[in-house]
Motif scaffolding. Structure first.
Motif, PDB file in Angstrom:
ATOM      1  N   ARG A  38       0.658  -1.304  -0.186  1.00 23.82           N
ATOM      2  CA  ARG A  38       0.151   0.022  -0.006  1.00 23.82           C
ATOM      3  C   ARG A  38       0.741   1.415   0.032  1.00 23.82           C
ATOM      4  O   ARG A  38       0.591   2.367  -0.362  1.00 23.82           O
ATOM      5  N   LEU A  39       2.030   1.084   0.624  1.00 27.14           N
ATOM      6  CA  LEU A  39       3.062   2.275   0.583  1.00 27.14           C
ATOM      7  C   LEU A  39       3.402   2.781  -0.934  1.00 27.14           C
ATOM      8  O   LEU A  39       3.610   3.819  -1.237  1.00 27.14           O
ATOM      9  N   ALA A  45       7.490   5.436  -8.985  1.00 29.42           N
ATOM     10  CA  ALA A  45       8.857   5.775  -8.685  1.00 29.42           C
ATOM     11  C   ALA A  45       9.365   5.221  -7.485  1.00 29.42           C
ATOM     12  O   ALA A  45      10.623   5.353  -7.058  1.00 29.42           O
ATOM     13  N   ALA A  46       8.337   4.730  -6.655  1.00 28.60           N
ATOM     14  CA  ALA A  46       8.785   4.406  -5.195  1.00 28.60           C
ATOM     15  C   ALA A  46       9.877   3.338  -5.376  1.00 28.60           C
ATOM     16  O   ALA A  46       9.709   2.412  -6.231  1.00 28.60           O
ATOM     17  N   ASP A  47      10.667   3.130  -4.244  1.00 29.59           N
ATOM     18  CA  ASP A  47      11.686   2.076  -4.074  1.00 29.59           C
ATOM     19  C   ASP A  47      10.782   0.934  -3.761  1.00 29.59           C
ATOM     20  O   ASP A  47      10.037   0.861  -2.832  1.00 29.59           O
ATOM     21  N   ALA A  48      11.354  -0.254  -3.828  1.00 26.65           N
ATOM     22  CA  ALA A  48      11.034  -1.647  -3.522  1.00 26.65           C
ATOM     23  C   ALA A  48      11.259  -1.620  -1.902  1.00 26.65           C
ATOM     24  O   ALA A  48      12.437  -1.155  -1.289  1.00 26.65           O
ATOM     25  N   PRO A  49      10.238  -2.425  -1.202  1.00 29.04           N
ATOM     26  CA  PRO A  49      10.229  -2.307   0.245  1.00 29.04           C
ATOM     27  C   PRO A  49      11.387  -3.106   0.985  1.00 29.04           C
ATOM     28  O   PRO A  49      11.018  -3.959   1.901  1.00 29.04           O
ATOM     29  N   THR A 104      18.401   5.080  -1.194  1.00 29.98           N
ATOM     30  CA  THR A 104      18.062   5.507  -2.460  1.00 29.98           C
ATOM     31  C   THR A 104      16.589   6.246  -2.176  1.00 29.98           C
ATOM     32  O   THR A 104      16.399   7.078  -3.230  1.00 29.98           O
ATOM     33  N   GLY A 105      15.795   5.456  -1.565  1.00 32.05           N
ATOM     34  CA  GLY A 105      14.416   5.922  -1.630  1.00 32.05           C
ATOM     35  C   GLY A 105      13.602   6.917  -0.286  1.00 32.05           C
ATOM     36  O   GLY A 105      14.175   6.497   1.042  1.00 32.05           O
ATOM     37  N   ARG A 106      12.633   7.398  -0.473  1.00 35.60           N
ATOM     38  CA  ARG A 106      11.989   8.035   0.600  1.00 35.60           C
ATOM     39  C   ARG A 106      11.555   7.089   1.598  1.00 35.60           C
ATOM     40  O   ARG A 106      11.626   7.499   2.797  1.00 35.60           O
ATOM     41  N   HIS A 107      10.856   6.323   1.294  1.00 38.81           N
ATOM     42  CA  HIS A 107      10.529   5.218   2.412  1.00 38.81           C
ATOM     43  C   HIS A 107      11.517   4.507   3.075  1.00 38.81           C
ATOM     44  O   HIS A 107      11.414   4.566   4.286  1.00 38.81           O
ATOM     45  N   ALA A 108      12.665   4.220   2.362  1.00 37.58           N
ATOM     46  CA  ALA A 108      13.591   3.532   3.533  1.00 37.58           C
ATOM     47  C   ALA A 108      14.367   4.825   4.201  1.00 37.58           C
ATOM     48  O   ALA A 108      14.765   4.446   5.344  1.00 37.58           O
TER      49      ALA A 108
END
Length: 216
Positions: A38-39, A45-49, A104-108
């Motif tokens: 859901r993130l 363009a989101a990074d893989a979790p 690299t990603g915002r979520h990380a």
């Protein structure tokens, strides 16, 4: 999602638990009910979790650092491809002087900041790709689980070669994935660890160096 919404999602949906085999550290980690997709479902363009799970190389490297704190004590650390922050948090708990974690990603990045705060450690979090990183102001580079595709392994190796030329110590944690540049590595420790899903995996801790040549 905004950065604040990402952090709120992680707090609400990724429960906090001690890391198996590294109980000194607690992390927000994905479980089946987290529905972590859901993130990223509305962000192509989101990074893989990857950061939401435990991986063998980071588990082994974190355990090694906590068991041998002299490895990082008083040193400036770059945690490359930091994921959840497990390795950098271990370095902080072992007495490193300064830790910079790169992802690299915002979520990380959001997860890194939450996990560092959760464990009461100070980590500077930098969002960047390894190909664009300048030579770090560091004594030691820690690399967990970054050799999983040929293309990424090449980019990481090129960056580490620059670090090696500057006299920076480099430690790698990895469960012998195929792209691992074994000719550049000397195994210094081995651990049986439990990746996400509670699967036991043998993982090595290696020192990165110049190309090894066979003796005749």
């Amino acid at each position: 999602m905004t950065d604040a919404e990402i952090a709120g999602f992680i707090r609400a949906n990724l429960p906090i638990a001690p890391v198996p085999g590294v109980p000194e550290i607690r992390l927000h980690s994905a479980v089946p009910s987290s529905r972590i997709g859901r993130l990223t479902q509305d962000d192509e363009a989101a990074d893989a979790p990857y950061w939401a799970h435990r991986w063998a190389g980071g588990l082994a490297l974190a355990r090694h650092i906590l068991d041998r704190p002299e490895t990082v004590r008083g040193r400036r650390i770059l945690d490359l491809g930091a994921g959840s922050g497990l390795v950098g948090i271990a370095a902080a708990k072992a007495g490193a002087r300064r830790i910079t974690a790169v992802e690299t990603g915002r979520h990380a990045v959001a997860a890194l900041r939450l996990n560092a705060k959760l464990n009461g450690v100070n980590i500077a979090v930098q969002r960047a790709d390894v190909a664009a990183l300048p030579l770090p102001d560091a004594d030691t580079v820690l690399v967990g689980d970054l050799f999983y595709t040929d293309e990424l392994a090449e980019r990481v190796t090129n960056f580490l070669d620059g670090c090696l030329g500057a006299g920076i110590d480099i430690l790698v944690g990895d469960p012998w994935r195929r792209p691992l540049p074994l000719g550049r590595l000397r195994e210094i420790a081995r651990y049986d660890v439990f990746e996400s899903g509670l699967r036991s995996v043998a993982s090595g801790v290696f020192r990165f160096g110049v190309q090894q040549t066979s003796k005749r």
